[in-house]
Motif scaffolding. Structure first.
Motif, PDB file in Angstrom:
ATOM      1  N   ILE A 247       1.621  23.226  23.424  1.00  0.00           N
ATOM      2  CA  ILE A 247       2.050  23.378  24.537  1.00  0.00           C
ATOM      3  C   ILE A 247       0.944  24.379  25.285  1.00  0.00           C
ATOM      4  CG2 ILE A 247       3.733  25.488  24.166  1.00  0.00           C
ATOM      5  CD1 ILE A 247       4.342  22.552  26.634  1.00  0.00           C
ATOM      6  N   LYS A 248       0.641  25.251  24.642  1.00  0.00           N
ATOM      7  CA  LYS A 248      -0.383  26.332  25.133  1.00  0.00           C
ATOM      8  C   LYS A 248      -1.756  25.652  25.473  1.00  0.00           C
ATOM      9  CE  LYS A 248       2.037  30.275  23.220  1.00  0.00           C
ATOM     10  NZ  LYS A 248       1.876  31.449  22.557  1.00  0.00           N
ATOM     11  N   GLU A 249      -2.234  24.630  24.635  1.00  0.00           N
ATOM     12  CA  GLU A 249      -3.495  24.133  24.474  1.00  0.00           C
ATOM     13  C   GLU A 249      -3.603  23.167  25.379  1.00  0.00           C
ATOM     14  OE1 GLU A 249      -6.081  25.870  23.231  1.00  0.00           O
ATOM     15  OE2 GLU A 249      -4.669  27.342  22.670  1.00  0.00           O
ATOM     16  N   VAL A 250      -2.550  22.157  25.516  1.00  0.00           N
ATOM     17  CA  VAL A 250      -2.650  20.955  26.426  1.00  0.00           C
ATOM     18  C   VAL A 250      -2.892  21.322  27.843  1.00  0.00           C
ATOM     19  CG1 VAL A 250      -1.228  18.845  27.314  1.00  0.00           C
ATOM     20  CG2 VAL A 250      -1.478  19.487  24.911  1.00  0.00           C
ATOM     21  N   ARG A 251      -3.829  20.707  28.395  1.00  0.00           N
ATOM     22  CA  ARG A 251      -4.052  21.025  29.935  1.00  0.00           C
ATOM     23  C   ARG A 251      -2.599  20.978  30.800  1.00  0.00           C
ATOM     24  NH1 ARG A 251      -9.404  20.783  31.677  1.00  0.00           N
ATOM     25  NH2 ARG A 251     -10.914  20.184  30.091  1.00  0.00           N
ATOM     26  N   PRO A 252      -2.543  21.669  31.684  1.00  0.00           N
ATOM     27  CA  PRO A 252      -1.242  21.469  32.461  1.00  0.00           C
ATOM     28  C   PRO A 252      -0.913  20.105  33.053  1.00  0.00           C
ATOM     29  CG  PRO A 252      -2.190  23.741  32.922  1.00  0.00           C
ATOM     30  CD  PRO A 252      -3.127  22.827  32.019  1.00  0.00           C
ATOM     31  N   LYS A 253      -2.117  19.539  33.638  1.00  0.00           N
ATOM     32  CA  LYS A 253      -1.727  18.254  34.284  1.00  0.00           C
ATOM     33  C   LYS A 253      -1.290  17.189  33.296  1.00  0.00           C
ATOM     34  CE  LYS A 253      -6.681  16.572  34.307  1.00  0.00           C
ATOM     35  NZ  LYS A 253      -7.565  16.169  35.312  1.00  0.00           N
ATOM     36  N   PHE A 254      -1.555  17.417  32.094  1.00  0.00           N
ATOM     37  CA  PHE A 254      -1.036  16.465  30.942  1.00  0.00           C
ATOM     38  C   PHE A 254       0.158  16.901  30.256  1.00  0.00           C
ATOM     39  CE2 PHE A 254      -5.827  15.921  31.149  1.00  0.00           C
ATOM     40  CZ  PHE A 254      -5.587  14.598  31.432  1.00  0.00           C
ATOM     41  N   ARG A 255       0.881  18.091  30.458  1.00  0.00           N
ATOM     42  CA  ARG A 255       2.023  18.507  29.808  1.00  0.00           C
ATOM     43  C   ARG A 255       3.060  17.494  30.154  1.00  0.00           C
ATOM     44  NH1 ARG A 255       1.037  24.878  30.712  1.00  0.00           N
ATOM     45  NH2 ARG A 255      -0.672  24.805  29.191  1.00  0.00           N
ATOM     46  N   ALA A 256       3.486  17.161  31.094  1.00  0.00           N
ATOM     47  CA  ALA A 256       4.651  15.954  31.403  1.00  0.00           C
ATOM     48  C   ALA A 256       4.563  14.754  30.610  1.00  0.00           C
ATOM     49  CB  ALA A 256       4.856  15.938  32.851  1.00  0.00           C
ATOM     50  N   GLU A 257       3.366  14.603  30.447  1.00  0.00           N
ATOM     51  CA  GLU A 257       3.138  13.218  29.703  1.00  0.00           C
ATOM     52  C   GLU A 257       3.560  13.395  28.213  1.00  0.00           C
ATOM     53  OE1 GLU A 257      -0.594  10.391  28.247  1.00  0.00           O
ATOM     54  OE2 GLU A 257      -0.976  11.917  29.787  1.00  0.00           O
ATOM     55  N   PHE A 258       3.414  14.761  27.601  1.00  0.00           N
ATOM     56  CA  PHE A 258       3.656  14.951  25.987  1.00  0.00           C
ATOM     57  C   PHE A 258       4.707  15.762  25.872  1.00  0.00           C
ATOM     58  CE2 PHE A 258      -0.793  13.931  26.572  1.00  0.00           C
ATOM     59  CZ  PHE A 258      -0.951  12.902  25.880  1.00  0.00           C
ATOM     60  N   PHE A 259       5.466  16.682  27.095  1.00  0.00           N
ATOM     61  CA  PHE A 259       6.415  17.426  26.609  1.00  0.00           C
ATOM     62  C   PHE A 259       7.499  17.203  27.527  1.00  0.00           C
ATOM     63  CE2 PHE A 259       2.195  19.204  24.958  1.00  0.00           C
ATOM     64  CZ  PHE A 259       2.623  19.546  24.071  1.00  0.00           C
ATOM     65  N   ASP A 260       8.671  17.610  27.151  1.00  0.00           N
ATOM     66  CA  ASP A 260       9.866  17.552  28.128  1.00  0.00           C
ATOM     67  C   ASP A 260      10.053  19.008  28.858  1.00  0.00           C
ATOM     68  OD1 ASP A 260      11.243  19.539  26.433  1.00  0.00           O
ATOM     69  OD2 ASP A 260      12.471  17.857  25.404  1.00  0.00           O
ATOM     70  N   SER A 261      11.059  19.191  29.747  1.00  0.00           N
ATOM     71  CA  SER A 261      11.131  20.177  30.574  1.00  0.00           C
ATOM     72  C   SER A 261      11.192  21.649  29.660  1.00  0.00           C
ATOM     73  CB  SER A 261      12.215  20.072  31.559  1.00  0.00           C
ATOM     74  OG  SER A 261      13.404  19.846  30.911  1.00  0.00           O
ATOM     75  N   ASP A 262      11.940  21.362  28.130  1.00  0.00           N
ATOM     76  CA  ASP A 262      12.143  22.425  27.664  1.00  0.00           C
ATOM     77  C   ASP A 262      10.944  22.988  26.538  1.00  0.00           C
ATOM     78  OD1 ASP A 262      14.763  22.842  28.244  1.00  0.00           O
ATOM     79  OD2 ASP A 262      15.538  21.445  26.873  1.00  0.00           O
ATOM     80  N   GLY A 263       9.690  22.230  26.837  1.00  0.00           N
ATOM     81  CA  GLY A 263       8.720  22.280  26.210  1.00  0.00           C
ATOM     82  C   GLY A 263       8.494  21.469  24.868  1.00  0.00           C
ATOM     83  N   GLU A 264       9.516  20.775  24.613  1.00  0.00           N
ATOM     84  CA  GLU A 264       9.563  20.078  23.250  1.00  0.00           C
ATOM     85  C   GLU A 264       8.547  18.674  23.537  1.00  0.00           C
ATOM     86  OE1 GLU A 264      11.013  21.097  20.536  1.00  0.00           O
ATOM     87  OE2 GLU A 264      11.417  22.898  21.752  1.00  0.00           O
ATOM     88  N   MET A 265       7.943  18.208  22.235  1.00  0.00           N
ATOM     89  CA  MET A 265       7.163  16.991  22.316  1.00  0.00           C
ATOM     90  C   MET A 265       8.312  16.029  22.589  1.00  0.00           C
ATOM     91  SD  MET A 265       4.558  17.724  19.230  1.00  0.00           S
ATOM     92  CE  MET A 265       3.744  19.113  19.003  1.00  0.00           C
ATOM     93  N   ILE A 266       7.714  14.915  23.351  1.00  0.00           N
ATOM     94  CA  ILE A 266       8.498  13.686  23.664  1.00  0.00           C
ATOM     95  C   ILE A 266       8.330  12.671  22.494  1.00  0.00           C
ATOM     96  CG2 ILE A 266       8.554  11.972  25.487  1.00  0.00           C
ATOM     97  CD1 ILE A 266       7.606  13.590  27.372  1.00  0.00           C
TER      98      ILE A 266
END
Length: 164
Positions: free
Chosen positions: A122-141
């Motif tokens: 979650i810290k290493e993925v660019r912010p613009k891609f986070r919603a593609e891979f993580f839910d709103s709680d920061g867990e991997m989708i």
């Protein structure tokens, strides 16, 4: 080399007495099942190495031209000397590199024996891609952990911070 498929085809493991050169990738995607072991007496050279539950031991150096990723808590990787890769990501996995780690990347815990900073996906993925891979709680989708993230990296997507 697909270590999962080899195991299910009845192969217990691969032993290379000297160097092992693979003109492609070595994969072990399955996180909760047995896999074929890989033991290399000297150096391993390959494009990518993705490991989960396999036992992988390399006597000397690992030269990975792309991604070295070890994930989940069932597997084991030991590299006798140095690990050279474009990117190394150690995600909840027993990984030991007895020499230097020459790569950009991170490990997810202090106990992992490799000279990389401690961080997380979650810290290493660019912010613009986070919603593609993580839910709103920061867990991997992805229901299988980091598989979608690894596949994006293997496809050449520039999803990590500090890569552009």
């Amino acid at each position: 080399i697909d270590l999962d498929a080899l195991y299910w085809d009845g192969v217990a493991g691969i032993w290379a007495e000297q160097d092992l050169v693979v003109n492609g990738a070595i994969f072990n995607w399955e996180i909760d099942t047995p896999a074929c072991f890989l033991a290399v007496g000297r150096d391993l050279i390959c494009k990518n190495l993705v490991a989960s539950s396999a036992d992988i031991r390399i006597g000397r150096d690992a030269r990975i031209y792309g991604l070295l990723s070890s994930t989940y808590n069932h597997g084991f990787i030991e590299i006798g000397h140095d690990a050279h890769a474009k990117t190394i990501i150690i995600d909840d996995h027993t990984t030991i590199v007895r020499g230097k780690a020459e790569a950009r990347g991170w490990k997810d815990a202090d106990h992992v024996e490799i000279a990389l900073p401690v961080s997380s996906w979650i810290k290493e993925v660019r912010p613009k891609f986070r919603a593609e891979f993580f839910d709103s709680d920061g867990e991997m989708i992805c229901p299988n952990g980091n598989v979608d993230l690894l596949q994006a990296l293997l496809a050449g997507r520039d999803i990590l911070r500090g890569t552009a």
